[in-house]
Design a protein around this motif. Structure first.
Motif, short mmCIF file in Angstrom:
data_model
loop_
_atom_site.label_atom_id
_atom_site.label_comp_id
_atom_site.label_asym_id
_atom_site.label_seq_id
_atom_site.Cartn_x
_atom_site.Cartn_y
_atom_site.Cartn_z
N PHE A 9 0.84 -1.20 0.00
CA PHE A 9 0.00 0.00 0.00
C PHE A 9 0.87 1.26 0.00
N SER A 10 1.86 1.28 0.87
CA SER A 10 2.72 2.45 1.01
C SER A 10 3.66 2.64 -0.18
N ASN A 11 4.39 1.59 -0.56
CA ASN A 11 5.45 1.71 -1.56
C ASN A 11 4.95 1.71 -3.00
N ILE A 61 -4.28 4.97 1.69
CA ILE A 61 -4.94 3.72 2.03
C ILE A 61 -4.98 3.58 3.54
N ASP A 62 -6.15 3.35 4.09
CA ASP A 62 -6.32 3.14 5.53
C ASP A 62 -6.90 1.76 5.77
N ILE A 63 -6.14 0.93 6.49
CA ILE A 63 -6.64 -0.40 6.85
C ILE A 63 -7.57 -0.25 8.05
N ILE A 64 -8.80 -0.65 7.87
CA ILE A 64 -9.80 -0.59 8.94
C ILE A 64 -9.71 -1.85 9.79
N ALA A 79 -9.61 3.46 0.24
CA ALA A 79 -8.65 4.11 -0.64
C ALA A 79 -9.22 5.47 -1.02
N LYS A 80 -8.55 6.52 -0.56
CA LYS A 80 -8.96 7.88 -0.90
C LYS A 80 -7.98 8.40 -1.94
N LYS A 90 -13.43 8.13 -2.97
CA LYS A 90 -13.11 7.23 -1.87
C LYS A 90 -13.81 5.91 -2.10
N HIS A 91 -13.04 4.83 -2.00
CA HIS A 91 -13.57 3.49 -2.18
C HIS A 91 -13.40 2.67 -0.91
N LYS A 92 -14.38 1.84 -0.63
CA LYS A 92 -14.28 0.81 0.39
C LYS A 92 -13.79 -0.43 -0.34
N VAL A 93 -12.81 -1.13 0.24
CA VAL A 93 -12.23 -2.29 -0.42
C VAL A 93 -12.18 -3.48 0.55
N LEU A 94 -12.67 -4.61 0.09
CA LEU A 94 -12.53 -5.88 0.79
C LEU A 94 -11.62 -6.73 -0.08
#
Length: 127
Positions: A9-11, A61-64, A79-80, A90-94
């Motif tokens: 997510f970060s890289n 990306i924020d992991i909930i 994912a914003k 902004k998307h919600k992702v599973l």
């Protein structure tokens, strides 16, 4: 395994620069991604990431939540994305990631547009 996903997510996704060596580091050449009824292979996944870099100025990306089971990690994340035209989506992702020999070999993902223009509904699979 959560650290592998966080690094991806970060890289790769949050990084505004496309670095193919990072994709090679984290993803198997046999990688398959199923996202919203679309299937991408490794080469198509690279095209998808290139397309994201063309459209997106900034992504966060924020992991909930997440769960691990053997070589599988499941994430519920958002994912914003700030697009080059200044709009925000902004998307919600599973997502369910399968890891083999330290690399991601499969991702089965569902995305849902939470905010933004509906034309960006398929940002998660766009080529």
């Amino acid at each position: 395994m959560k650290h592998i996903i966080q690094q991806v997510f970060s890289n790769i996704l949050e990084n505004p620069v496309l670095d193919l060596s990072l994709i090679e580091k984290y993803f198997s050449k046999d990688y398959i991604q199923l996202v919203d009824h679309h299937q991408l292979n490794y080469e198509e996944f690279i095209l998808h990431i290139k397309k994201l870099k063309e459209k997106v100025v900034e992504q966060k990306i924020d992991i909930i939540n997440y769960a691990e089971n053997g070589n599988i990690i499941f994430t519920h994340h958002t994912a914003k994305s700030v697009l080059k035209d200044g709009s925000v989506v902004k998307h919600k992702v599973l997502a369910e990631f399968t890891i083999h020999k330290g690399k991601i070999i499969r991702c089965n993902e569902l995305t849902l547009l939470l905010e933004g223009n509906t034309t960006e509904e398929n940002l998660g699979s766009e080529l």
